[in-house]
Design an enzyme around this catalytic site. Structure first.
Site, mmCIF file in Angstrom:
data_model
loop_
_atom_site.group_PDB
_atom_site.id
_atom_site.type_symbol
_atom_site.label_atom_id
_atom_site.label_comp_id
_atom_site.label_asym_id
_atom_site.label_seq_id
_atom_site.Cartn_x
_atom_site.Cartn_y
_atom_site.Cartn_z
ATOM 1 N N GLU A 56 -32.725 78.625 -39.896
ATOM 2 C CA GLU A 56 -31.897 78.618 -40.835
ATOM 3 C C GLU A 56 -30.430 79.197 -40.686
ATOM 4 O O GLU A 56 -29.532 78.507 -41.038
ATOM 5 C CB GLU A 56 -31.714 78.608 -42.394
ATOM 6 C CG GLU A 56 -33.383 78.241 -42.562
ATOM 7 C CD GLU A 56 -34.634 79.024 -41.668
ATOM 8 O OE1 GLU A 56 -35.687 79.359 -43.257
ATOM 9 O OE2 GLU A 56 -34.783 79.747 -41.018
ATOM 10 N N CYS A 90 -33.987 85.121 -44.504
ATOM 11 C CA CYS A 90 -33.159 83.830 -44.033
ATOM 12 C C CYS A 90 -33.288 83.501 -46.013
ATOM 13 O O CYS A 90 -32.464 83.011 -46.114
ATOM 14 C CB CYS A 90 -34.208 82.926 -43.819
ATOM 15 S SG CYS A 90 -33.849 83.011 -41.370
ATOM 16 N N ARG A 218 -45.375 77.293 -11.668
ATOM 17 C CA ARG A 218 -44.194 77.235 -11.151
ATOM 18 C C ARG A 218 -43.326 75.284 -10.383
ATOM 19 O O ARG A 218 -42.737 75.683 -10.259
ATOM 20 C CB ARG A 218 -44.970 77.884 -9.685
ATOM 21 C CG ARG A 218 -46.415 76.981 -9.060
ATOM 22 C CD ARG A 218 -47.090 77.455 -8.134
ATOM 23 N NE ARG A 218 -48.396 76.690 -8.025
ATOM 24 C CZ ARG A 218 -49.169 76.703 -9.059
ATOM 25 N NH1 ARG A 218 -49.774 77.797 -9.619
ATOM 26 N NH2 ARG A 218 -50.968 76.106 -7.770
ATOM 27 N N GLU A 299 -59.579 77.212 -18.910
ATOM 28 C CA GLU A 299 -59.138 76.198 -17.775
ATOM 29 C C GLU A 299 -60.377 76.510 -16.438
ATOM 30 O O GLU A 299 -60.620 77.144 -15.795
ATOM 31 C CB GLU A 299 -57.528 76.255 -16.845
ATOM 32 C CG GLU A 299 -56.715 75.853 -17.162
ATOM 33 C CD GLU A 299 -55.839 75.150 -16.368
ATOM 34 O OE1 GLU A 299 -55.471 75.586 -15.121
ATOM 35 O OE2 GLU A 299 -54.484 75.393 -16.894
#
Length: 357
Positions: A56, A90, A218, A299
């Site tokens: 905003e 905001c 990477r 993973e």
């Protein structure tokens, strides 16, 4: 006010802008904002990076003729904040400037906001409309909403399997300490892109020992994820790649190992002690919540992945299927879900499976 179709048009623009912050705003949500005067966009912005101005603010600052703000409408895909954090609230800014119309995609369900921004705006005399493209707005920030509503990170399972359903060969002490590649370099680059978009990545002891992975992105730009590693017996060799200085690493160690002195660990290595036999995942999520980690890629090997699946602790799975055939080895995890988006990826396949909620 204008009709709902026009509202949706500008809200979609907010969502598209917000996506530009993917991987950079956490633990804040992704937010875009558009300011409209007489059917024309006169300002727009998005939250670029955690700690920097919110959407905003950027949208308001982009408006050249500030006198038009008092006659304009501001669109934002998430309820404007009402608290002082890294930046001022905001909602207060919008009310103080006197923007008369505020159109919001979804309510912010974090406890420190949760309707307070909307209430402030209404009490200031603003015309507030909510729920425009609400479903799409919530999907955009599903990591943020999962974190605040389920008190755990958004969990992504990721693995690669052969055409005959194995994720690894059978290994012995002479096997190389590196991943057994099933897919290709293009898939590897895509995985590194995914890592740059999430806050953390998790593996177990066996994967750390067998593959010696870096767990960094990477091959892609962006911040490396925090490496979360199960090291129950506090036995992982300190020369493994997960202990290098390229990224932060957090070891999850059993309470029974508290008396063991940690030697040779860098300042980027943290240790968290839990009781592996007692409500393990609640303890794990408590650690991640305290660190404001809203998303995690799992993973790990078959044992870790299957554990998350059996405990119904996952939100989506990303599964590569390569063209290789092992014939024997470690079987891939199994997810029984009706809906999956599948696509070709070179000579293999890639499936995205969303959990049926």
């Amino acid at each position: 006010m204008i009709n709902n179709t026009i509202h949706e048009k500008y809200m979609q623009r907010c969502i598209d802008l917000a996506k530009l912050g993917l991987g950079n705003t956490a633990p804040n949500p992704m937010v875009g904002s558009v300011i409209v005067y007489n059917g024309k966009i006169i300002g727009e912005g998005y939250h670029r990076k955690f700690g920097e101005p919110h959407a905003e603010v950027n949208a308001i600052q982009s408006v050249q003729n500030k006198s038009l703000l008092k006659k304009s409408s501001i669109y934002v895909n998430l309820e404007p904040c009402s608290h002082f954090g890294k930046t001022p609230p905001c909602a207060n800014l919008i009310a103080d400037i006197g923007i008369p119309n505020i159109i919001i995609g979804s309510k912010d369900t974090a406890s420190h906001v949760s309707g307070k921004g909307i209430e402030l705006l209404k009490n200031s005399g603003c015309n507030v409309i909510t729920g425009v493209l609400e479903k799409e707005s919530r999907k955009l920030n599903e990591r943020f909403f999962t974190f605040h509503e389920k008190k755990r990170p958004y969990i992504i399972l990721k693995w690669a399997q052969t055409k005959d359903g194995f994720i690894d060969i059978k290994r012995n002490e002479n096997s190389p300490k590196e991943p057994t590649w099933i897919t290709n370099e293009y898939a590897k680059t895509l995985v590194h892109k995914w890592r740059s978009e999430e806050q953390s990545i998790l593996i177990g002891t066996n994967t750390a020992l067998a593959d010696n992975p870096n767990l960094t992105n990477r091959l892609w730009t962006g911040k490396n994820p925090i490496r979360i590693v199960f090291d129950r017996e506090f036995k992982l060799p300190k020369d493994l790649n997960i202990f290098n200085s390229e990224a932060e690493t957090v070891l999850i160690v059993d309470n029974a190992c508290k008396k063991i002195k940690a030697k040779g660990l860098g300042s980027n290595i943290g240790i968290e002690f839990v009781n592996y036999k007692d409500d393990f995942y609640t303890q794990l999520f408590d650690i991640l919540l305290k660190k404001d980690i809203q998303s995690i890629i799992i993973e790990g090997g078959g044992k870790v992945l299957t554990s998350f699946i059996r405990n119904n602790l996952w939100d989506e799975a990303r599964i590569f299927q390569g063209a290789k055939i092992f014939g024997a080895g470690i079987k891939a995890p199994e997810i029984i879900e009706k809906e999956a988006i599948k696509s070709s990826f070179g000579n293999g396949k890639l499936s995205f499976v969303k959990k049926n909620v």
